[in-house]
Design an enzyme around this catalytic site. Structure first.
Site, short mmCIF file in Angstrom:
data_model
loop_
_atom_site.label_atom_id
_atom_site.label_comp_id
_atom_site.label_asym_id
_atom_site.label_seq_id
_atom_site.Cartn_x
_atom_site.Cartn_y
_atom_site.Cartn_z
N HIS A 1 0.76 -0.98 0.08
CA HIS A 1 0.00 -0.16 0.04
C HIS A 1 0.91 1.35 -0.05
O HIS A 1 0.67 2.19 -0.81
CB HIS A 1 -0.88 0.27 1.22
CG HIS A 1 -1.96 -1.01 1.25
ND1 HIS A 1 -2.03 -1.86 2.64
CD2 HIS A 1 -2.79 -1.23 0.36
CE1 HIS A 1 -3.10 -2.63 2.21
NE2 HIS A 1 -3.59 -2.45 0.95
N LYS B 1 -18.40 -7.94 3.54
CA LYS B 1 -18.31 -9.41 3.71
C LYS B 1 -17.21 -9.60 4.95
O LYS B 1 -16.95 -10.83 4.98
CB LYS B 1 -18.17 -10.20 2.54
CG LYS B 1 -19.19 -10.31 1.56
CD LYS B 1 -18.78 -11.18 0.54
CE LYS B 1 -18.65 -10.31 -0.85
NZ LYS B 1 -18.03 -10.95 -1.93
N ARG C 1 -1.80 -6.25 -8.18
CA ARG C 1 -0.61 -7.26 -8.15
C ARG C 1 -0.39 -8.11 -8.95
O ARG C 1 0.59 -8.37 -9.91
CB ARG C 1 -0.76 -7.68 -6.63
CG ARG C 1 -0.43 -6.76 -5.55
CD ARG C 1 -0.96 -7.45 -4.14
NE ARG C 1 -2.37 -7.68 -4.36
CZ ARG C 1 -3.28 -8.10 -3.45
NH1 ARG C 1 -2.54 -8.31 -2.32
NH2 ARG C 1 -4.54 -8.45 -3.60
O1 PNS Z 1 -8.51 -2.92 0.48
P1 PNS Z 1 -9.82 -3.72 -0.37
O2 PNS Z 1 -10.38 -4.37 0.70
O3 PNS Z 1 -9.36 -4.49 -1.58
O4 PNS Z 1 -10.43 -2.23 -0.81
C1 PNS Z 1 -11.95 -2.52 -1.23
C2 PNS Z 1 -12.79 -1.16 -1.42
C3 PNS Z 1 -12.80 -0.28 -0.17
C4 PNS Z 1 -11.98 -0.43 -2.63
C5 PNS Z 1 -14.17 -1.66 -2.05
O5 PNS Z 1 -14.52 -2.53 -1.04
C6 PNS Z 1 -14.99 -0.26 -1.91
O6 PNS Z 1 -15.13 0.36 -2.76
N1 PNS Z 1 -16.08 -0.39 -0.89
C7 PNS Z 1 -17.02 0.54 -0.75
C8 PNS Z 1 -18.28 0.11 -1.11
C9 PNS Z 1 -18.30 0.22 -2.76
O7 PNS Z 1 -18.52 1.24 -3.28
N2 PNS Z 1 -18.82 -0.97 -3.42
C10 PNS Z 1 -18.96 -0.91 -4.80
C11 PNS Z 1 -17.46 -1.27 -5.41
S1 PNS Z 1 -17.47 -1.16 -7.06
#
Ligand code: PNS
Length: 171
Positions: free
Chosen positions: A25, A49, A99
């Site tokens: 990150h 989830k 990645r």
């Molecule tokens: O570090 P992560 O868990 O891969 O991040 C995932 C994240 C936070 C980018 C994704 O879960 C997200 O955008 N969550 C907010 C809810 C949302 O907008 N969901 C639709 C995504 S297309």
């Protein structure tokens, strides 16, 4: 490009769970901060989830302590849809790290969904090869089973993780 910055893109959002932040990150943050005028590292409060191991406060503190030496970066958090947050923050782009090929598969549909919801594009940075295997979930698993993750997370993160492990062991 003007002075190494993308001319029309001024504010970027780098979203994630950061549970916990890793050196992967941090690498994306450093490189994205070099591209955009302003980079908001946005912590999702409730990852989809799963319940985070680290509280929002802990994740926010770990990130803030890890990015102190990087200019143009601020750490925030959001609830709900990323697309809504990005619009409210008046950001120009979303930044994500990739990645491996399997990341691309899920990120492609997320990028398209976010674009259809907010008209904001997602720009991807390829993870540095040395972090291509590093994920928050693997780091947690290895650390809490006694493995050495010192090379995989920023120092402030390692401290908080050690504290949490000690607290868990005392129970
Ligand atoms: O570090 P992560 O868990 O891969 O991040 C995932 C994240 C936070 C980018 C994704 O879960 C997200 O955008 N969550 C907010 C809810 C949302 O907008 N969901 C639709 C995504 S297309």
């Amino acid at each position: 490009m003007t002075n190494g910055k993308l001319e029309r893109v001024t504010r970027a959002v780098y979203p994630g769970s950061f549970d916990p932040p890793t050196n992967g990150h941090l690498d994306v943050i450093e490189r994205a901060a070099g591209c955009f005028g302003e980079l908001i590292v946005a912590i999702v409060v409730n990852p989809q989830k799963r319940t985070p191991m680290f509280s929002l406060q802990e994740r926010e503190d770990m990130l803030k302590a890890s990015v102190t030496s990087i200019g143009g970066v601020r750490v925030e958090h959001f609830r709900g849809l990323l697309a809504d947050y990005v619009k409210a923050a008046e950001a120009d782009v979303i930044v994500k790290g990739l990645r491996v090929v399997s990341d691309f598969e899920s990120e492609m549909s997320a990028a398209m969904m976010n674009r259809s919801l907010s008209d904001v594009d997602t720009l991807f940075l390829m993870a540095d090869q040395k972090y291509s295997f590093v994920s928050s979930s693997l780091v947690k698993e290895v650390f809490f089973l006694g493995g050495d993750v010192a090379a995989l997370v920023p120092e402030p993160v390692l401290r908080v993780m050690a504290e949490k492990r000690n607290n868990l062991q005392r129970r």
